[in-house]
Design a protein around this motif. Sequence first.
Motif, PDB file in Angstrom:
ATOM      1  N   SER A 157      31.649 -20.267   4.357  1.00 53.63           N
ATOM      2  CA  SER A 157      31.904 -21.818   4.145  1.00 53.63           C
ATOM      3  C   SER A 157      32.778 -21.336   3.398  1.00 53.63           C
ATOM      4  CB  SER A 157      30.709 -22.166   3.083  1.00 53.63           C
ATOM      5  OG  SER A 157      30.922 -21.723   2.253  1.00 53.63           O
ATOM      6  N   ILE A 158      33.794 -22.012   3.678  1.00 53.51           N
ATOM      7  CA  ILE A 158      35.174 -22.015   2.476  1.00 53.51           C
ATOM      8  C   ILE A 158      35.004 -23.533   2.337  1.00 53.51           C
ATOM      9  CG2 ILE A 158      37.359 -22.338   2.728  1.00 53.51           C
ATOM     10  CD1 ILE A 158      37.549 -20.130   4.962  1.00 53.51           C
ATOM     11  N   GLU A 196      36.897 -33.484  -1.610  1.00 55.62           N
ATOM     12  CA  GLU A 196      37.144 -31.771  -0.889  1.00 55.62           C
ATOM     13  C   GLU A 196      36.109 -31.502   0.251  1.00 55.62           C
ATOM     14  OE1 GLU A 196      34.067 -30.220  -3.768  1.00 55.62           O
ATOM     15  OE2 GLU A 196      32.528 -30.188  -2.665  1.00 55.62           O
ATOM     16  N   PHE A 197      36.065 -30.857   1.179  1.00 57.41           N
ATOM     17  CA  PHE A 197      35.441 -30.697   1.880  1.00 57.41           C
ATOM     18  C   PHE A 197      35.231 -29.128   2.648  1.00 57.41           C
ATOM     19  CE2 PHE A 197      39.881 -29.856   3.846  1.00 57.41           C
ATOM     20  CZ  PHE A 197      39.910 -28.631   4.401  1.00 57.41           C
ATOM     21  N   THR A 198      34.612 -28.720   3.275  1.00 60.71           N
ATOM     22  CA  THR A 198      33.317 -27.036   3.002  1.00 60.71           C
ATOM     23  C   THR A 198      33.710 -27.131   5.305  1.00 60.71           C
ATOM     24  OG1 THR A 198      32.068 -27.829   1.752  1.00 60.71           O
ATOM     25  CG2 THR A 198      32.070 -25.964   3.553  1.00 60.71           C
ATOM     26  N   ILE A 199      33.758 -25.968   5.927  1.00 58.35           N
ATOM     27  CA  ILE A 199      33.967 -25.691   6.725  1.00 58.35           C
ATOM     28  C   ILE A 199      33.756 -24.288   6.762  1.00 58.35           C
ATOM     29  CG2 ILE A 199      36.165 -27.036   7.235  1.00 58.35           C
ATOM     30  CD1 ILE A 199      37.605 -24.033   7.568  1.00 58.35           C
ATOM     31  N   ILE A 200      32.718 -24.679   7.721  1.00 56.82           N
ATOM     32  CA  ILE A 200      31.495 -23.482   8.396  1.00 56.82           C
ATOM     33  C   ILE A 200      32.743 -22.170   9.254  1.00 56.82           C
ATOM     34  CG2 ILE A 200      29.460 -21.934   8.765  1.00 56.82           C
ATOM     35  CD1 ILE A 200      29.568 -24.335   6.012  1.00 56.82           C
ATOM     36  N   VAL A 201      32.909 -21.316   9.232  1.00 57.23           N
ATOM     37  CA  VAL A 201      33.695 -20.314  10.685  1.00 57.23           C
ATOM     38  C   VAL A 201      32.229 -18.740  10.890  1.00 57.23           C
ATOM     39  CG1 VAL A 201      35.542 -21.146  10.182  1.00 57.23           C
ATOM     40  CG2 VAL A 201      34.959 -19.568   8.541  1.00 57.23           C
ATOM     41  N   ASN A 202      32.170 -17.785  11.631  1.00 57.85           N
ATOM     42  CA  ASN A 202      31.861 -16.589  11.695  1.00 57.85           C
ATOM     43  C   ASN A 202      32.589 -15.530  10.660  1.00 57.85           C
ATOM     44  OD1 ASN A 202      31.830 -14.107  12.785  1.00 57.85           O
ATOM     45  ND2 ASN A 202      30.936 -15.362  14.340  1.00 57.85           N
ATOM     46  N   ASP A 203      31.839 -15.168  10.104  1.00 58.30           N
ATOM     47  CA  ASP A 203      32.446 -14.170   9.295  1.00 58.30           C
ATOM     48  C   ASP A 203      33.741 -13.740   9.695  1.00 58.30           C
ATOM     49  OD1 ASP A 203      30.564 -14.672   7.132  1.00 58.30           O
ATOM     50  OD2 ASP A 203      28.960 -13.180   8.560  1.00 58.30           O
ATOM     51  N   GLU A 204      33.534 -13.202  11.150  1.00 60.12           N
ATOM     52  CA  GLU A 204      34.320 -12.100  11.806  1.00 60.12           C
ATOM     53  C   GLU A 204      35.870 -13.164  11.204  1.00 60.12           C
ATOM     54  OE1 GLU A 204      33.898 -11.714  15.280  1.00 60.12           O
ATOM     55  OE2 GLU A 204      32.476 -10.115  15.032  1.00 60.12           O
ATOM     56  N   GLN A 205      35.744 -14.218  11.344  1.00 57.75           N
ATOM     57  CA  GLN A 205      36.967 -15.577  10.776  1.00 57.75           C
ATOM     58  C   GLN A 205      37.365 -15.772   9.381  1.00 57.75           C
ATOM     59  OE1 GLN A 205      36.578 -18.483  14.510  1.00 57.75           O
ATOM     60  NE2 GLN A 205      38.416 -17.211  15.094  1.00 57.75           N
ATOM     61  N   VAL A 206      36.862 -15.578   9.281  1.00 54.55           N
ATOM     62  CA  VAL A 206      36.543 -16.624   7.260  1.00 54.55           C
ATOM     63  C   VAL A 206      38.106 -16.180   6.962  1.00 54.55           C
ATOM     64  CG1 VAL A 206      35.184 -14.549   6.173  1.00 54.55           C
ATOM     65  CG2 VAL A 206      35.299 -16.686   5.581  1.00 54.55           C
ATOM     66  N   ASP A 207      38.735 -14.729   6.877  1.00 54.71           N
ATOM     67  CA  ASP A 207      39.007 -14.026   6.245  1.00 54.71           C
ATOM     68  C   ASP A 207      40.600 -14.642   6.844  1.00 54.71           C
ATOM     69  OD1 ASP A 207      38.155 -12.797   4.448  1.00 54.71           O
ATOM     70  OD2 ASP A 207      38.291 -10.467   5.922  1.00 54.71           O
ATOM     71  N   MET A 208      40.909 -15.213   7.328  1.00 55.71           N
ATOM     72  CA  MET A 208      42.190 -16.003   8.792  1.00 55.71           C
ATOM     73  C   MET A 208      41.912 -17.615   8.269  1.00 55.71           C
ATOM     74  SD  MET A 208      45.274 -15.933  10.671  1.00 55.71           S
ATOM     75  CE  MET A 208      45.241 -13.992  10.960  1.00 55.71           C
ATOM     76  N   ALA A 209      40.621 -17.818   8.485  1.00 56.26           N
ATOM     77  CA  ALA A 209      40.658 -19.466   7.933  1.00 56.26           C
ATOM     78  C   ALA A 209      41.201 -19.786   6.201  1.00 56.26           C
ATOM     79  CB  ALA A 209      39.007 -19.786   7.800  1.00 56.26           C
ATOM     80  N   PHE A 210      40.798 -18.442   5.288  1.00 54.52           N
ATOM     81  CA  PHE A 210      40.756 -18.724   4.188  1.00 54.52           C
ATOM     82  C   PHE A 210      43.028 -18.687   4.307  1.00 54.52           C
ATOM     83  CE2 PHE A 210      42.153 -16.557  -0.156  1.00 54.52           C
ATOM     84  CZ  PHE A 210      41.750 -17.623  -0.573  1.00 54.52           C
ATOM     85  N   LYS A 211      43.164 -17.201   4.551  1.00 54.00           N
ATOM     86  CA  LYS A 211      45.035 -17.403   4.810  1.00 54.00           C
ATOM     87  C   LYS A 211      45.443 -18.853   5.656  1.00 54.00           C
ATOM     88  CE  LYS A 211      48.710 -14.379   5.557  1.00 54.00           C
ATOM     89  NZ  LYS A 211      49.377 -15.116   6.037  1.00 54.00           N
TER      90      LYS A 211
END
Length: 219
Positions: A157-158, A196-211
């Motif tokens: 989650s982010i 605030e909002f929270t998005i749920i993503v696959n572990d493999e994409q969390v770094d790209m989503a965070f960036k």
Amino acid sequence: MKTISSVVEQYIRKKPFLQSALSQGIINLTSLSRIIKPEIQEELGKEVRNGAIVMALKRLSDDLEFRATHRILKVLKNIGEITVRSSLTDFTFLVSETILDNQTQLLKEVSKNKEVFYTSSRGVNELNIVVSNSLDSVVETLFKAEKCTQKATNLSSITVKLPAENVSVPGIYYFIFQRLAWEGIVLYEVISTTNEFTIIVNDEQVDMAFKTIKDLKNL
């Protein structure tokens, strides 16, 4: 009295993707004018030159960039803390007469451990629960009589804290999610509160989503 500019603006505002592309200057205005010309002429009830439509689009794109994008970027520069949590599981259950009772029991279990992640949202027909995977067995036990339509694992989650003015500026979420879509980020869930909002993503994409979200502060 209808003018070419007002009709063109009304047309563009009904197409948010087109509006965004115009504000970023990535559309050939001459080509666009040829495409929308029949509808503009029909609305005005008269012949319209391509050049007149191009000029209307040019003025509108400049105006949109100032009125819309500028306001959005001003808010995004003030994004607060961004929190990432990993090792999450996403459960989806069909709504039933007993599901809220089971959710109450789950909340009691969650309250025993402040370190675990928990969030939930309910639609008309579905209840969604996202928890730390350490609670998987608890959820499966408490909700064993419910109909589980989906269980997704290896998620992160982010959570993004937005400035208070986000509620008065249209297009904030569209702008953020557009950037995520451009990067090919798949959103399993989107859960929001006022600021605030929270998005749920696959572990493999969390770094790209965070960036991608972090970089919005520097646009």
